[in-house]
Design a protein around this motif. Structure first.
Motif, PDB file in Angstrom:
ATOM      1  N   LEU A  14       0.862  -1.179   0.000  1.00  0.00           N
ATOM      2  CA  LEU A  14       0.000   0.000   0.000  1.00  0.00           C
ATOM      3  C   LEU A  14       0.898   1.229   0.000  1.00  0.00           C
ATOM      4  N   THR A  46       3.630  -1.212   3.810  1.00  0.00           N
ATOM      5  CA  THR A  46       3.167   0.142   3.513  1.00  0.00           C
ATOM      6  C   THR A  46       4.393   0.975   3.146  1.00  0.00           C
ATOM      7  N   THR A  95      -3.001   4.841  -2.396  1.00  0.00           N
ATOM      8  CA  THR A  95      -4.035   5.567  -1.647  1.00  0.00           C
ATOM      9  C   THR A  95      -4.394   6.894  -2.303  1.00  0.00           C
ATOM     10  N   THR A 151      -7.113   3.165  -4.994  1.00  0.00           N
ATOM     11  CA  THR A 151      -8.136   2.858  -3.987  1.00  0.00           C
ATOM     12  C   THR A 151      -9.143   3.991  -3.854  1.00  0.00           C
TER      13      THR A 151
END
Length: 1090
Positions: A14, A46, A95, A151
């Protein structure tokens, strides 16, 4: 939506724009892995972008490098190697930019949706919907490679869509349909008839977009998911050592390479489009991309040239998904509120609402606690708030992140429709502050304030200026973009007053006039864009989690006190994973003790005397569930086991004495010493279940009030009073009579009294004797044959083990105590009591010709026979209803538990249905059915009894069933409800004289029993039932199953020999036997005195 991890990822990455998000976002990924929405074996990472914006392409290159580096290290390499990509399935999720309506990015924007039957209670965010879509619909069957997806949208894929990978190579993009008008501000793929992508059009002209229209009249939108094959992934990995593309990666940063912004779609993928030429790709100006002719044009052109060199020639194919839907989360507040209120059906999403009626059908409460009269209008949303009424949230409004102290200020605002108020937690160095912002849902955040459509609080800027006295130059820096997003409207700190609260900022902007203008001007102010940039996302996520667990505890209180059938295990697992087990255990302690906790519900309907015992018993079982969750799945040993450790005895004693609060406190005190290891936790859970059984017994003993014993003529000494009883066949509804199901759901059982091989198989006799003692004789194999066991009681001490089921003569001793023959609490010796009360001792015999564990209700029917014999020999009168309830009471004293249907079946003759209501005290009502006479004759001729040769172990089954019921497993609740319904249908079938319908009820009953107690069907019994199917209308094992007797409703009358022949011809069945059945219309029968 699915709740499983689905596709097995090797790595999930992510990316996030800010370094301070890494820790909190990583934890969110790990929680999803624990919950099961990400495969357990995946490496989750992440990764922050470089400090400068890299674009989606640059973030992809950096994320792929980090993933390959971790895999290389895991494989034992000292340098990054592409070999680790050979079998790897890598998922990279971006993101993206800040989202004004959810302070933790679009990925973690909560949606008004709850997963059905989830194992661990958790929110559904955009990220979760995307993972579900990728894991279960898009990615299965894909080859090794790299999936990349943003996302910032919600994808809906038709359930029957299958993505084929036959003949695939290169890169594949997925596209969902959209209207050409929508594409004017979006991207679309232009593909040829073979599905190869010719070009990517971003914010194109109408004519250009029309070229991309598909046969369904829609255009293929740039929708997110992109797949790079393993070979292409290796080429992308090369970029970390290829200047200037290395400027996209953290290695480039550490090596001093200048940053380079690269777009995934308009750079990486566009160079693969067949219509592109080298010169066009390298030199053209593209919307939202760095200029190829600007100050950094040379670096931009060089980066594009390298992408062309590395990737050109790779096939780029389009997978278009007709019927799918793409919903991008735009900056429009109106669209977002509409999305939350119109696209879903749940009103209450992981919230605790004290007055549910306050939330309108079209309103939404998401992860919030609403106390008192909080009215949420249709089209309004309250998310991540703790509010106290009275409070009205008008239509179109969104309240987000507000703490309970905000309630009074919101109340004073007199909100209009379509207003959005949010609390943001920001951090400036070591300084942590709350900032409150307000917007109109209809405001356009990005349009210039000079535009005719521009507004603030749904009104024109000129109206706002005139009302407040604010000047435009006070809101925007000279030369800056004069949009609402960048307007420094929101006061944060005042030089004299410190932090500005909701009333001083939002309150004045909404309702104030020029009177407080000076104070507004003196304050340090931020724009919404600056607020979002400074948001402390870890604090935001922590606040959401605190609310989630607070609301969860409140819902636990409501569910237990209202006696609902909500399964609480997902909530318990979530609390334990979130480290909230201490607060949860304290809450359960308080409910069990009957204390007023937080803002719990009032007792539910049907709560009568003794209801608290039922609630407390379930609470103790819930505490056992929590302790097992803390121990960890599969750790600490078996859930079932002994529960008589002396360390817990003082708590048990308090409960036995009726000191509920003291007992619960003593249990909690002892529990604190058993939390350090999984094995201790499981043993503690066993003792909590044992304590629950103490309370359950006390609750069931409330049935004693329905026992009415009178005085009659005392028969002479030495005169036998003898009774005999039929066995019972439970036709339908068995298990619903078992406490606590019998008084929490309500029970219904249809059964029939039967003789076996022409005899009533169960009996008892009693007489008074001259010696002041108790002579207790138990016969196995019949009244006058078989083996007998004699127990003599000459003192009260000899009766103290009457509550231990395996003690010699335990049942007969319990009968002596429960019938009032003797009193264990009396100061007088046993002999004195017997002489004074009855003029002598008592001799008591019991017998049964049925094998142990027959499933025909022997022990309960025998208890009823023994009580009747004792009552008669001591000159006392009774009715059958009293015997039924007296047996219930006796079996609690004996600690064997069990329900009421056995004694109903054997003490009451013929076909009948017994029922108990969902309330305490537990009362059984029996309705004798009156089927047609020819039906009774036919039923008797068609019934066949088979002894399976297997011994039933009902006690273990009972423990598992009670535990599952207390946990309110959805399958258990549904099945229990169906048991009751089947019993009532069976009663109707008998009353209507329908053998065929009765056969269906028998089959249905057996399937329901197997669901209630998995493992109750031994293999040999399964074989028996399978080979007998052609002969029967229906069949079931008697009682709880697990062995004992099998009874059949044959298609033809008098089928004993046919059944015997089939079973004799079937190998491996063991020592079975076939028996005749006769209906017994009398039930318990008193024989002539002897």
């Amino acid at each position: 939506m699915s709740v499983s991890g689905g596709f097995s990822w090797t790595v999930v990455v992510l990316t996030c724009q800010r370094k301070d998000s890494v820790y909190s976002f990583q934890r969110e990924l790990e929680l999803r892995q624990q919950h099961g929405s990400l495969s357990r074996g995946a490496l989750v990472l992440t990764v922050p972008d470089r400090q400068e914006p890299l674009g989606s392409g640059g973030a992809t290159l950096n994320a792929l490098l980090v993933a390959a580096e971790h895999l290389s290290n895991r494989a034992g390499h000292t340098v990054v190697t592409a070999d680790v990509l050979d079998d790897a399935h890598i998922l990279i999720l971006h993101t993206g930019r800040d989202f004004p309506w959810s302070s933790c990015s679009r990925a973690f924007c909560w949606l008004p949706l709850e997963r059905p039957h989830q194992r661990v209670q958790s929110p559904v965010c955009c990220l979760d919907l995307l993972l579900d879509c990728l894991n279960n619909q898009i990615c299965p069957a894909s080859p090794p490679g790299v999936w990349v997806c943003s996302t910032d949208m919600i994808l809906t894929i038709p359930p029957n869509y299958v993505l084929s990978w036959e003949g695939f190579s290169g890169v594949r993009v997925l596209a969902l349909p959209g209207d050409p008008s929508y594409a004017a501000n979006h991207g679309v793929y232009l593909a040829d008839h073979q599905g190869q992508v010719r070009d990517i059009i971003y914010r194109g002209t109408v004519e250009h977009i029309q070229q991309a229209v598909m046969p369904d009249g829609k255009v293929p939108l740039v929708s997110g998911p992109v797949f790079f094959s393993r070979d292409v992934a290796e080429k992308l990995l090369q970029t970390h050592v290829t200047p200037p593309l290395d400027g996209c990666t953290y290695l480039g940063l550490d090596s001093g390479a200048p940053p380079l912004q690269v777009s995934l779609f308009l750079d990486v993928l566009k160079c693969l489009c067949s219509d592109q030429t080298p010169d066009q790709f390298v030199h053209e100006e593209r919307v939202s991309c760095r200029s190829a002719a600007g100050p950094q044009g040379a670096v931009v052109r060089s980066g594009r040239a390298e992408l062309w060199r590395i990737l050109r020639g790779t096939p780029l194919s389009l997978a278009y998904i007709p019927g799918g839907r793409y919903d991008y989360l735009t900056l429009s507040g109106k669209q977002h509120v509409k999305r939350l209120t119109c696209d879903w059906t749940d009103r209450n999403i992981l919230s605790h609402i004290q007055r549910e009626r306050g939330v309108s059908e079209g309103g939404r409460a998401i992860n919030s606690v609403l106390e008192g009269d909080v009215a949420v209008a249709t089209g309004a949303v309250v998310q991540h708030c703790h509010l106290q009424g009275p409070l009205d949230v008008p239509a179109g409004c969104l309240l987000s992140g507000l703490e309970v102290t905000s309630s009074s200020h919101i109340r004073q605002l007199a909100l209009a429709n379509d207003i959005i108020i949010q609390r943001h937690r920001i951090q400036l160095g070591e300084l942590k502050l709350n900032v409150y912002t307000v917007m109109g849902a209809q405001d356009d955040l990005e349009v210039s304030s000079d535009a005719s459509s521009a507004s603030f609080l749904n009104q024109t800027w000129s109206l706002f200026y005139s009302r407040t006295g604010i000047q435009p130059e006070e809101l925007w820096l000279t030369g800056g973009q004069r949009s609402l997003l960048e307007a420094r409207l929101f006061p944060v700190l005042h030089p004299r007053g410190g932090a500005v609260g909701l009333e001083g900022g939002v309150g004045w902007l909404l309702n104030g006039d020029g009177g407080s203008l000076r104070r507004w001007r003196e304050a340090w102010r931020l724009s919404l864009k600056e607020v979002l940039t400074l948001t402390h996302q870890e604090a935001e996520l922590r606040w959401r989690e605190e609310l989630l667990f607070l609301a969860g505890r409140r819902r636990v209180i409501d569910s237990l006190k209202s006696r609902t059938d909500t399964c609480l295990l997902p909530c318990f697992r979530a609390a334990v994973l979130g480290g909230q087990q201490g607060a949860l255990l304290e809450t359960l302690d308080c409910i069990a003790a009957g204390s007023k906790v937080e803002l719990g519900a009032e007792p539910g309907p049907g709560a009568g005397p003794g209801a608290q015992l039922g609630v407390a018993a379930r609470c103790l079982s819930c505490i056992a569930d929590v302790l097992v969750c803390i121990a960890g799945e599969g750790r600490g040993g078996l859930r079932s086991g002994p529960a008589a450790n002396k360390a817990w005895s003082s708590a048990y004693l308090l409960l036995e004495q009726g000191d509920l609060r003291g007992g619960i406190h003593a249990l909690a005190t002892q529990r604190a010493h058993w939390l350090s290891r999984p094995d201790l936790l499981v043993r503690a859970a066993r003792h909590y279940e044992g304590a629950g059984q103490v309370l359950l017994r006390q609750a069931v003993m409330s049935s004693q009030r329905f026992v009415s014993i009178g005085r009659g003529e005392v028969p002479p000494l030495e005169e036998w009073q003898e009774v005999e009883c039929p066995a019972r066949l439970d036709l339908a509804g068995g298990w619903s009579d078992t406490p606590p199901i019998a008084f929490e759901l309500g029970g219904s059982v249809t059964n029939v009294a039967v003789k076996v091989d022409g005899k009533r198989p169960i009996g008892a006799r009693a007489r008074r004797i001259r010696e002041p003692r108790l002579l207790l004789v138990s016969h196995t194999g019949g009244r006058d044959g078989g083996v007998s066991t004699e127990t003599v009681c000459e003192s009260l001490d000899d009766l103290k083990d009457h509550c231990q089921p395996h003690a010699p003569g335990a049942l007969l001793k319990a009968v002596c105590v429960c019938s009032g023959l003797v009193s264990l609490s009396s100061q007088h010796p046993l002999g004195d009591q017997l002489m004074q009360q009855w003029g002598g001792g008592v001799e008591l015999h019991s017998w049964s010709i049925l094998p142990t564990g027959s499933g025909l209700g022997t022990s309960s029917i025998l208890a009823g026979a023994l009580l009747a014999a004792v009552y008669r020999c001591t000159g006392r009168t009774y009715d059958t209803d009293s015997l039924i309830h007296a047996v219930l009471h006796l079996e609690q004293i004996l600690t064997t538990g069990g329900g009421w249907q056995d004694q109903v079946g054997g003490l009451v003759g013929g076909v009948k249905v017994g029922r108990s209501k969902a309330s305490l005290p537990l009362q059984v009502e029996v309705e004798r059915l009156s089927p047609p006479d020819d039906f009774l004759v036919s039923l008797e001729q068609h019934l066949v009894l088979v002894y399976t040769g297997k011994t039933r172990l009902a006690r273990n089954l009972l423990q598992d069933v009670v535990r599952s019921w207390y946990s309110r497993l959805p399958s258990m609740v549904q099945n229990a409800q169906q048991l009751v319904a089947n019993a009532e249908e069976c009663a109707r079938a008998c009353s209507d004289g329908s053998l065929s319908r009765l056969g269906l009820c028998l089959d249905r009953s057996w399937q329901q029993k197997k669901l209630m107690a998995p493992g109750c069907e031994p293999g040999s019994v399964r074989t028996m039932m399978e080979v007998l199917k052609p002969l029967v209308l229906g069949q079931s094992q008697a009682g709880a199953g697990g062995g004992g007797f099998l009874f059949l409703l044959a298609r033809q009358p008098r089928q004993q020999q046919a059944v015997l022949q089939v079973l004799n011809n079937t190998p491996g069945l063991g020592d079975f036997s076939v028996h005749s059945v006769e209906l017994d219309m009398d039930g318990i029968t008193v024989l002539k005195p002897s």
